[in-house]
Design an enzyme around this catalytic site. Structure first.
Site, PDB file in Angstrom:
ATOM      1  N   GLU A  26     -51.962 -74.451  10.074  1.00 44.18           N
ATOM      2  CA  GLU A  26     -53.174 -73.862   9.552  1.00 44.18           C
ATOM      3  C   GLU A  26     -54.226 -74.251  10.426  1.00 44.18           C
ATOM      4  O   GLU A  26     -54.631 -75.364  10.363  1.00 44.18           O
ATOM      5  CB  GLU A  26     -53.002 -74.242   8.077  1.00 44.18           C
ATOM      6  CG  GLU A  26     -54.057 -73.320   7.277  1.00 44.18           C
ATOM      7  CD  GLU A  26     -55.714 -73.789   7.375  1.00 44.18           C
ATOM      8  OE1 GLU A  26     -56.289 -73.638   7.996  1.00 44.18           O
ATOM      9  OE2 GLU A  26     -55.757 -74.724   6.540  1.00 44.18           O
ATOM     10  N   CYS A  54     -62.342 -74.062   6.586  1.00 41.36           N
ATOM     11  CA  CYS A  54     -61.756 -73.269   7.466  1.00 41.36           C
ATOM     12  C   CYS A  54     -61.797 -71.629   7.288  1.00 41.36           C
ATOM     13  O   CYS A  54     -61.807 -71.003   8.089  1.00 41.36           O
ATOM     14  CB  CYS A  54     -60.325 -73.632   7.517  1.00 41.36           C
ATOM     15  SG  CYS A  54     -59.292 -73.560   6.270  1.00 41.36           S
TER      16      CYS A  54
END
Length: 498
Positions: A267, A301
């Site tokens: 990720e 993010c």
């Protein structure tokens, strides 16, 4: 600075005078923290004061952690999902019962406002509960056979010992996603937490131990990331790595995993585009985006970062966004009324200064902010940069801070082309009152997640992950278990062999 005295390893509850825990390894059932010259300071980003020390794992520590995890896996993999879920639910309850203490730790070392830290703790408990329940639905299947005497089974088995490397921006919730999925699947784990904000991972290990997790199922280590990852990924016992962090580091770890044929979930970074169409409510969209953009000082993010606003409402949207940014109260996350805290460390402030300086040098307009705040702590003002095109560094490099860059677009094709113009593909956002535009934009965006007219990402029951340079694999949703399970096909003939 006062001299620190080593705490007894059996008493994890003792705190220092800042109500901040001593950071230690958990290997098997033992809490260890042998002081070395390489220990790293934990700094409160609101004032620059040292609040703790990070021990450094040795090769012997890592080998012990692997052996404990391997030994625990031999029995944990055969525990029923009901048993595994019961332990995880007790863990979730302990997170909720201690949410104020854990949130304070997170604010002290990561900087986010206490209210945001509380949300993180409570959301983490929800993730644990969901995994505890959903692991009871990890099913195999029977495949109809072409031969009536043959039975064909598909079963899913835990892969084994896993390594998780987790980031500092959500020091509890990002690690919880990985730990809960691994343990619920029947895997054991070695967790390497973030040195900048370690207390969240410490809380996971502490309260899982209190919840009754057998020793060795979760081992917590600290130290040099390159040394730990390279040592453990190469270890023949380790079967999977899961990482959340930068694209550059993720590619390196993925290459290491590939070299040793280890599974990987990555990720990685994003640079989330927002498409605001001219039929949207400019004021409502600006206010919503401002709040989401400045959450955790932009260190998210999936934070919206590239704001593409259709030309018809560009100026009105900018005015509303500037007003919303200027109204935000910046300060120590423990102070009453603070809406945005400091950046996690001084390096993030330097990165903001570099990106904003490049924007100014290349003709972009800084509409508000653009400066650090004060002489102590890692504070940077909420900043809006307006640019006519994509030539500045802010349009290429993820700021990971409280900086939004806004640019006009004309037609949907133009907006989609610019939104997809980078190699990242994590989160993306659309604001429009047109169902036709929403569908076209959602289909056209190259991203693992698309959210329309709100911020509906990162729920326990929904998959979370990216495409392209933003990584692969999902955390959350039923997909969360895929990276921790192997598929085995069993074909059995009940007829005598002729």
């Amino acid at each position: 600075m006062e001299q620190r005295v080593a705490l007894p390893s059996e008493d994890v509850n003792i705190m220092n005078n800042l109500d901040y825990p001593q950071i230690r390894h958990l290997i098997g059932k033992d809490w260890l923290a042998s002081a070395t010259t390489g220990d790293r300071a934990v700094i409160n980003p609101a004032n620059g004061v040292e609040i703790g020390r990070i021990p450094q794992a040795t090769a012997e520590d890592l080998e012990r952690a692997v052996r404990h995890a391997e030994s625990a896996f031999a029995t944990w993999k055969d525990r029923s999902p009901t048993d595994r879920g019961a332990i995880l639910r007790r863990f979730a309850d302990l997170l909720r019962q201690n949410d104020a203490m854990i949130a304070r730790w997170i604010t002290l070392d990561e900087g986010k406002p206490l209210a945001e830290a509380l949300v993180e703790v409570r959301a983490s408990a929800d993730h644990v509960d969901w995994h505890a329940e959903e692991c009871r639905r990890i099913y195999g299947r029977i495949v109809p056979s072409r031969n009536p005497t043959v039975q064909q089974l598909v079963v899913r088995e835990p892969v084994g010992v896993c390594l998780a490397i987790t980031p500092w921006n959500f020091p509890l919730s990002q690690a919880v996603r990985k730990v809960a999925a691994a343990l619920a699947s029947g895997c054991t784990m070695i967790l390497k937490g973030p040195a900048e904000a370690p207390a969240g991972c410490l809380a996971i290990a502490r309260f899982l131990q209190e919840a009754g997790l057998p020793e060795g199922c979760l081992n917590l280590v600290w130290g040099n990331s390159a040394f730990i990852s390279e040592t453990l990924i190469a270890h023949p016992v380790l079967r999977k790595i899961t990482f959340t962090g930068s694209v550059e580091v993720g590619k390196h770890l993925a290459a290491l995993a590939g070299r040793h044929m280890k599974r990987a979930t990555m990720e990685l970074g994003g640079h989330a585009p927002v498409l605001v169409f001219d039929d949207a409510d400019a004021g409502a969209a600006a206010r919503a985006l401002a709040g989401n953009k400045l959450r955790n000082a932009g260190q998210v993010c999936v934070s919206p970062t590239r704001f593409f606003v259709q030309a018809g409402i560009h100026e009105r949207f900018l005015a509303e966004l500037v007003s919303a940014f200027q109204a935000v109260k910046v300060g120590d996350g423990l102070a009453e009324g603070t809406q945005m805290g400091p950046l996690c460390h001084a390096g993030r402030v330097t990165a903001m200064e570099r990106l904003v300086a490049d924007a100014r040098d290349n003709g972009a307009e800084v509409l508000t902010g653009g400066t650090r705040i004060g002489n102590s702590g890692s504070f940077y003002a909420p900043t809006i940069v307006n640019t006519p095109d994509d030539s500045i560094a802010l349009m290429r490099d993820e700021p990971f801070g409280p900086v939004a860059v806004v640019s006009p677009f004309r037609e949907i094709e133009d907006g989609l082309a610019r939104a997809n113009g980078l190699p990242f593909g994590l989160a993306s956002y659309i604001f429009t009152n047109s169902l036709e535009r929403a569908d076209r934009a959602a289909a056209g965006l190259q991203a693992g997640m698309v959210s329309i007219n709100h911020f509906g990402l990162a729920l326990p029951e929904t998959p979370f992950g990216g495409v392209r340079d933003s990584g692969y694999g999902s955390e959350g949703g039923t997909e969360t278990f895929d990276g921790y399970l192997s598929t085995k096909f069993i074909s059995r003939n009940s007829a005598p062999v002729q």
